[in-house]
Scaffold this active site. Structure first.
Site, mmCIF file in Angstrom:
data_model
loop_
_atom_site.group_PDB
_atom_site.id
_atom_site.type_symbol
_atom_site.label_atom_id
_atom_site.label_comp_id
_atom_site.label_asym_id
_atom_site.label_seq_id
_atom_site.Cartn_x
_atom_site.Cartn_y
_atom_site.Cartn_z
ATOM 1 N N LYS A 1 1.310 -8.273 -1.873
ATOM 2 C CA LYS A 1 1.105 -8.531 -0.447
ATOM 3 C C LYS A 1 -0.390 -8.720 -0.201
ATOM 4 C CE LYS A 1 2.661 -6.336 3.889
ATOM 5 N NZ LYS A 1 3.353 -5.145 4.436
ATOM 6 N N SER B 1 7.375 -6.232 6.864
ATOM 7 C CA SER B 1 6.311 -7.217 6.856
ATOM 8 C C SER B 1 5.982 -7.762 5.468
ATOM 9 C CB SER B 1 5.053 -6.599 7.463
ATOM 10 O OG SER B 1 4.614 -5.489 6.690
ATOM 11 N N SER C 1 8.652 -1.799 6.133
ATOM 12 C CA SER C 1 8.149 -3.080 5.613
ATOM 13 C C SER C 1 8.280 -3.288 4.114
ATOM 14 C CB SER C 1 6.684 -3.263 6.023
ATOM 15 O OG SER C 1 6.590 -3.519 7.396
#
Lengths: 67, 478
Positions: free
Chosen positions: B87, B162, B186
């Protein structure tokens, strides 16, 4: 939506943080605070005199699996 | 090399543990694994949009160096030669770190996150940064600045967020593992939506030094992988105290992989009677109930369990991360509010109208609430089982708040309904694939345990994966 409440929320953000309501989504989200206030009201009286944020780390240790 | 490991596509879709073991046996090289991942990214990511940046030259150079070290017989770490992407919010000195935002599009940090340093010390190499919700602030994966990630299983459905790119990259065979972060779900949401395994560890279990903050109190670092065994192998590297993050726990780190014995006899699994199953779609419920049968088949006892303190968990939990996020983003909300997507600045805004007394009440009640919840739940069972996402996976359009559909906001919130409570409580929770909904998107089973019970959570997940093949299925990519 409760326009008075949204205006009050906007005034609070403006006065304390210098931040204006940025868009319609923010207005909708601000209106949702009314439910949050009601939820907090329902929990009033729960906070103990000795409660404090650092107790959370102790609680993590206390609630581990035994042994 | 065995026949099964002869095709580049096969190499990229091995589990991390399979790839690491094949490397150790000399059946494959790091260069071959890295080239296989990069080739799949080149071929398929135009459609999936999971990668924000890629440093192919550095990855191939690192892979070659890893192979030379192995050839020299040097002592090697457990992840030696494994290519990964993460990420795009993990700081690496001198490398891009957009945080999925326009505001940090050109940001290059001066130092490296502890978790990246630990992975690299264990031999892993980093290929690039993965798409994510802007500043990790939505559960769907929408991103106005870099474009939305696409679900590799179901065209047009959300990837979960996310850590959207992390879920997609692991599912699509672009990366053997991807770090995500989890403040309200997330890691577990993209794991569920993309059919992979994702672990949110106990709050404080993993260092957050050098990781983009969203909420000081509720942020967690964790892995998305193809299997629970992969998770265990990576957790052995990630977990443990870090002097650079004083909030990280000093609890000993157990041998997670040794705990994966497949034996669930004596394990008590609780199905919550409050909240988690109150708004479940029928197809998700069907997959969930079949999952309970699998756990029973491994020897677990599955029983209903009454939860305590849920009203406190939901009320207090609703305030901590939103207020902290508002505080962190105040400068940009003042100076350049138009550079946030509307739904991001819109979600941040109410945090500026919440009194500090409410915030401190929510934080101060966290310990007592955890004690009350744990006494009720874990006095009766060892693990809690719930669907990770209770609704059939919605589409990107159905949850696009910026698109103006008033119902989008409710669908948006429904996605993270079952993951959020465990962030306020700080408990470890994993999502593993357990079937598909009626429109062909993956469904995730969430298992949550006591604080620092990651070994037990992963043991149950691994046992489940011994008797199912949902985690072995790979999406057909265009």
């Amino acid at each position: 939506m409760d326009e008075i409440f949204i205006a009050e929320a906007g005034a609070t953000a403006r006065r304390w943080s210098g931040i204006d309501i940025p868009n319609e989504t923010a207005r909708q989200m601000a209106a949702d605070l009314l439910k949050l206030i009601a939820d907090f009201e329902a929990l009033r009286g729960g906070l103990g005199f000795e409660d404090e944020p650092a107790d959370f780390e102790a609680a993590l240790r206390d609630c581990k699996e035994p042994g | 090399m065995s026949a099964a490991l002869s095709a580049a596509d096969d190499l990229a879709t091995l589990s991390l543990a399979e790839a690491a073991d094949a490397l150790a046996r000399g059946e494959v090289t790091s260069l071959a694994l890295t080239e296989a991942c990069l080739a799949r990214i080149r071929r398929h990511d135009k459609a999936l949009n999971s990668v924000i940046w890629l440093d192919e030259a550095a990855a191939l150079e690192a892979a070659g160096a890893a192979d030379r070290r192995r050839a020299r017989g040097e002592a090697l770490g457990p992840l030696h030669g494994i290519p990964m992407a993460h990420k795009d919010m993990y700081y690496q000195a001198g490398k891009p770190c957009s945080c999925g935002s326009a505001i940090r599009r050109d940001f290059r940090p001066a130092y490296t996150a502890t978790v990246i340093s630990r992975l690299e010390a264990a031999g892993a190499l980093t290929m690039g940064g993965l798409n994510m919700a802007e500043f990790a602030q939505n559960p769907t994966g929408h991103n106005r600045h870099f474009g939305d990630c696409q679900n590799p299983w179901a065209q047009g459905r959300i990837t979960g967020g996310s850590s959207s790119g992390s879920g997609v990259a692991v599912a699509a065979g672009f990366s053997f593992m991807a770090l995500g972060s989890d403040t309200g779900g997330s890691i577990r949401l993209p794991a569920s939506a993309c059919g992979v395994t994702g672990l949110k560890p106990t709050q404080t279990r993993i260092s957050r030094h050098g990781v983009m903050p969203l909420s000081f109190s509720c942020d967690n670092v964790g892995p998305l992988t193809r299997t629970a065994r992969d998770c265990a192998r990576v957790m052995a590297v990630l977990a443990g105290h870090d002097p650079k993050d004083p909030t990280s726990a000093r609890e000993p780190v157990p041998d997670y992989e040794a705990a994966l014995d497949g034996d669930l006899r004596g394990l008590r699994v609780g199905v919550p009677q409050e909240w988690f199953l109150e708004e479940v779609d029928a197809d998700v419920l069907r997959a969930f109930e079949m999952s309970l049968g699998v756990l029973r088949g491994r020897g677990a006892t599955v029983v209903p369990v009454r939860l305590a303190m849920m009203r406190e968990v939901l009320t207090y939990g609703a305030i901590v991360s939103r207020t902290e996020a508002a505080s962190i983003h105040a400068n940009w909300m003042r100076d350049r509010p138009g550079d946030f997507a509307a739904h991001i600045s819109g979600r941040l805004f109410p945090g500026y109208a919440v009194p500090a007394t409410y915030y401190l009440e929510a934080l101060s009640r966290r310990g007592p609430v955890l004690r009350g919840f744990a006494r009720a739940a874990f006095g009766a069972v060892d693990l809690l089982a719930t669907p990770a996402i209770p609704c059939a996976l919605p589409s990107l359009a159905e949850t696009d708040i910026d698109g103006g559909d008033p119902a989008a906001l409710q669908r948006f919130a429904a996605v993270s309904r079952n993951t959020r409570p465990f962030n306020y409580l700080g408990l470890p929770a994993i999502s593993i694939p357990c079937g598909f909904d009626d429109r062909g998107a993956p469904v995730g089973l969430q298992l949550a345990g006591r604080p620092f019970a990651e070994a037990r959570v992963m043991q149950a997940a691994d046992a489940f994966q011994r008797d199912t093949d949902w985690h072995s299925l790979r999406p057909k990519l265009a």
